[in-house]
Design an enzyme around this catalytic site. Structure first.
Site, PDB file in Angstrom:
ATOM      1  N   TYR A   1      -3.777   9.344   4.797  1.00  0.00           N
ATOM      2  CA  TYR A   1      -5.021   9.896   4.244  1.00  0.00           C
ATOM      3  C   TYR A   1      -5.903  10.526   5.319  1.00  0.00           C
ATOM      4  CZ  TYR A   1      -3.986   7.605  -0.188  1.00  0.00           C
ATOM      5  OH  TYR A   1      -3.406   7.229  -1.363  1.00  0.00           O
TER       6      TYR A   1
ATOM      7  N   LYS B   1       6.388  -1.060   5.105  1.00  0.00           N
ATOM      8  CA  LYS B   1       7.759  -0.607   4.854  1.00  0.00           C
ATOM      9  C   LYS B   1       8.373  -0.434   6.233  1.00  0.00           C
ATOM     10  CE  LYS B   1      11.014   1.028   2.091  1.00  0.00           C
ATOM     11  NZ  LYS B   1      11.646   0.360   0.950  1.00  0.00           N
TER      12      LYS B   1
ATOM     13  N   ASP C   1       7.881  -2.177  -1.660  1.00  0.00           N
ATOM     14  CA  ASP C   1       8.594  -2.097  -2.940  1.00  0.00           C
ATOM     15  C   ASP C   1       8.841  -3.494  -3.510  1.00  0.00           C
ATOM     16  OD1 ASP C   1      10.180  -2.297  -0.677  1.00  0.00           O
ATOM     17  OD2 ASP C   1      11.696  -0.851  -1.333  1.00  0.00           O
TER      18      ASP C   1
ATOM     19  N   ASP D   1      -3.697   1.768  -1.744  1.00  0.00           N
ATOM     20  CA  ASP D   1      -4.185   2.527  -2.901  1.00  0.00           C
ATOM     21  C   ASP D   1      -3.316   2.239  -4.117  1.00  0.00           C
ATOM     22  OD1 ASP D   1      -5.395   4.316  -4.572  1.00  0.00           O
ATOM     23  OD2 ASP D   1      -4.909   6.104  -3.413  1.00  0.00           O
TER      24      ASP D   1
ATOM     25  N   ASP E   1      -3.880  -0.521  -7.704  1.00  0.00           N
ATOM     26  CA  ASP E   1      -3.841  -0.126  -9.117  1.00  0.00           C
ATOM     27  C   ASP E   1      -2.933  -1.071  -9.895  1.00  0.00           C
ATOM     28  OD1 ASP E   1      -5.551   2.002  -8.718  1.00  0.00           O
ATOM     29  OD2 ASP E   1      -4.300   3.434  -9.813  1.00  0.00           O
TER      30      ASP E   1
END
Ligand code: NAI
Ligand code: MG
Length: 333
Positions: free
Chosen positions: A125, A176, A209, A233, A237
């Site tokens: 970002y 990751k 994941d 982010d 959610d």
């Protein structure tokens, strides 16, 4: 002394829920002096302004900033996100995005009570990259992930402090590292080094994941999660979806060094589909205001508002009716 609060109510339901949240704060007896900032989609469509530097400088003079949500369907994606939200995060160095999630035990899970600490100023970002040969068949787009030792370490340290302050004292790093080997290595090494200073905090590591699976199938395993900007982010959610929904998800964008005011806003957007109907759930905005009160040291009022929201948990009604019910419960406490 009254706390000086800048208010960016924004667009759509942002305006509706922010009004309720500020009323609840006042009803809890906290002295606040508010100044409205006309920023967001409506302002942009009217004047072309997104976040003028003069207004950014003015924002710096406040104790905290409260946000509703910004965005209208007519504004193309990216304009307000980069020009307003990300600009504020970077300029005010709001390096911690803290999002709490709580839901009772249900048929579906063993209960949720965890917090996600998302690094808020770096990663993909940060804005590194660009377009080359745009519009040609050889067009190239790069979007780099920026990770600094300083940025990662201050975020990881905050997460360890937070985990240490909680009953379970458990912190999970989500990344990751098996594929993003450069950024992942910096995160993992920093995490391990800081962990050595927090012997009483138990740690774990999940690939992002796998974390998505665990969060749905076994969310009770989590206490505090620390992760980078993009993973945070997306993961928050998902966390919102398994814990009471978007109407309750709150967030704090914090500068823990307190060199600039922190920004408190619900996770949800301006919800054009229900804007103007007066039916938005104001609880996410109220919880965000509670996080602001905790940041400002108003812990007693924050706790009373939490109790009042809990007491009216089953109440459904219009935005204003829910606000009135919470204020009523505050009087009864
Ligand atoms: P959204 O969060 O505004 O709405 C998604 C769905 O959730 C809609 O069906 C909406 O009615 C519902 N919803 C959201 N908040 C609710 C509440 N408090 N009570 C009841 N239902 C609620 O996300 P969407 O539709 O993707 O975005 C709408 C606009 O908001 C866009 O312009 C987007 O860019 C902007 N946005 C702004 C954010 C911010 O200011 N931080 C964050 C997310 C979106
Ligand atoms: Mg998001």
């Amino acid at each position: 002394m009254a706390h000086k609060i800048a208010v960016i109510a924004g667009d759509g339901i942002g305006v509706e829920v922010t009004a309720v949240a500020l009323d609840v704060v006042r009803a809890a007896g906290v002295a606040i002096e508010t100044v409205d900032f006309d920023l967001g989609g409506a302002r942009y469509l009217r004047t072309g302004d997104i976040l003028p530097d003069a207004e950014l400088d003015q924002l710096r003079t406040f104790d905290a900033i409260v946000g509703g949500a910004i965005g209208t369907p007519e504004v193309p994606p990216g304009v307000l996100e980069r020009g307003l939200l990300l600009k504020m995060r970077f300029a005010l160095d709001l390096y911690i995005n803290l999002r709490p999630f709580k839901a009772p035990k249900s048929q579906y899970n063993d209960g949720v009570d965890f917090m996600v600490v998302r690094e808020n100023t770096e990663g993909t970002y940060a804005g590194e990259g660009g377009l080359l040969r745009q519009g040609t068949s050889h067009e190239i787009a790069t979007q780099g992930s920026v990770n600094t030792r300083m940025g990662v370490e201050r975020c990881v340290r905050y997460a360890f402090d937070l985990a240490q302050s909680r009953d379970r004292k458990h912190l999970t790093l989500v990344h990751k590292t098996n594929v993003l080997t450069f950024a992942g290595d910096l995160w993992q090494r920093t995490f391990n080094e800081v962990a050595a200073e927090y012997a009483d905090v138990a740690t774990a590591y999940n690939h992002v994941d796998a974390a998505c699976i665990y969060m749905v199938q076994d969310p009770a395993r989590y206490d505090v999660i620390v992760t980078d900007n993009l993973f945070g982010d997306i993961l928050t959610d998902l966390a919102g979806a398994i814990s009471g929904g978007i109407g309750r998800a709150a967030s704090a964008n914090m500068n823990m060094a307190r060199t600039a005011p922190s920004f408190f806003e619900p996770v949800h957007g301006s919800a054009p589909d229900i804007a103007g109907k007066g039916i938005a759930d104001p609880r996410a905005a109220v919880f965000s205001a509670v996080m602001m009160l905790e940041f400002l040291g108003e812990n007693d009022a924050a706790q009373r508002i939490r109790s009042a929201v809990a007491a009216t948990d089953d109440f459904s009604g219009s935005t204003e009716q829910i606000g009135a019910a919470i204020r009523g419960a505050l009087q009864d406490l």
